[in-house]
Design an enzyme around this catalytic site. Sequence first.
Site, short mmCIF file in Angstrom:
data_model
loop_
_atom_site.label_atom_id
_atom_site.label_comp_id
_atom_site.label_asym_id
_atom_site.label_seq_id
_atom_site.Cartn_x
_atom_site.Cartn_y
_atom_site.Cartn_z
N HIS A 138 18.72 -68.12 90.19
CA HIS A 138 17.87 -67.46 89.21
C HIS A 138 17.38 -66.11 89.73
CE1 HIS A 138 14.74 -67.24 86.02
NE2 HIS A 138 14.01 -66.69 86.98
N GLU A 139 16.92 -66.07 90.98
CA GLU A 139 16.40 -64.82 91.54
C GLU A 139 17.51 -63.79 91.74
OE1 GLU A 139 13.34 -64.30 91.51
OE2 GLU A 139 12.73 -66.37 91.15
N HIS A 142 18.36 -62.10 88.48
CA HIS A 142 17.46 -61.00 88.13
C HIS A 142 17.95 -59.69 88.74
CE1 HIS A 142 14.29 -62.85 85.86
NE2 HIS A 142 13.91 -63.68 86.83
N GLU A 198 14.00 -63.99 81.69
CA GLU A 198 13.94 -65.28 82.39
C GLU A 198 15.03 -66.22 81.88
OE1 GLU A 198 12.08 -65.94 85.00
OE2 GLU A 198 11.23 -63.92 84.87
#
Length: 277
Positions: A138-139, A142, A198
């Site tokens: 997820h990070e 980004h 997100e």
Amino acid sequence: MKLKSSVTLAFALLLFFSCATNPFTGKKTMALPGTENSSLFPTAFAQYNQFLNENNVVTGTTEAEMITRVGQRIAVAAERWLTANGNQGYLNDYKWEYNLVKDETINAWCMPGGKIVFYTGILPVAQNEAAVAAIMGHEVAHALANHGQQRMSAGMVQQGVNLVGNVALQGEKRDLFNQYYGTASTVGGMLPFSRSHETEADRIGLILTAIAGYNPDEAANLWRRMGAASGGEAPPEMLSTHPATTTRIANLEALAPTAKTEAKKYGVKSFRPVTPY
């Protein structure tokens, strides 16, 4: 409502006519002058180094080594996926770095260019390496999708519209504008924009997690534990930068089969066991 609708429309138009393209979705993204990676990355790298110098970085432990190991696997998965989809060299300017910082906050974050921090407080909630991979994916997503660049661009637009409104309007009209614009632009523009990032990071990250050999089913389980750790305390979704936990769990469960199918294209026939660390 009329002002809020206008702000939402303005953000949609800016996204449509912006000058960058997300390599994972093919969609246009907001990238205003001054937010290019050539400008953002050096600043982010310097801020990251300053953060590390001012905080307690954990090194040499099993947990710290796991963070680095997982990060490297996710980065390799990203490279493979980007190359396979015609984006060779996309990561040339990224300088991946993964650090574990002693802090009881339940959080992890990534700066533009691939600078990642995990706080020790998130490890008891993650419980296993597959969940750490879901967080890492997820990070990393980004960073890959340039969400920092887009947020900066959106902030510039929000400030610019505010300036124009205060110059163009007079008297009661300007008073009304100032009374409602901040809330309308945040609730109708900035917050939905953040939630969409997100959700996009969850989707991209889940695919990277699977390609890296971690079971994507664990992402939904992670968020069940995150919800329990928060004690159910969260603002309404429309007033939050993040989707509601129940929304994320449902999305991740729906996306897991797609992530598994994508991973098979890269020779991933089975996933590493989900065992507590």
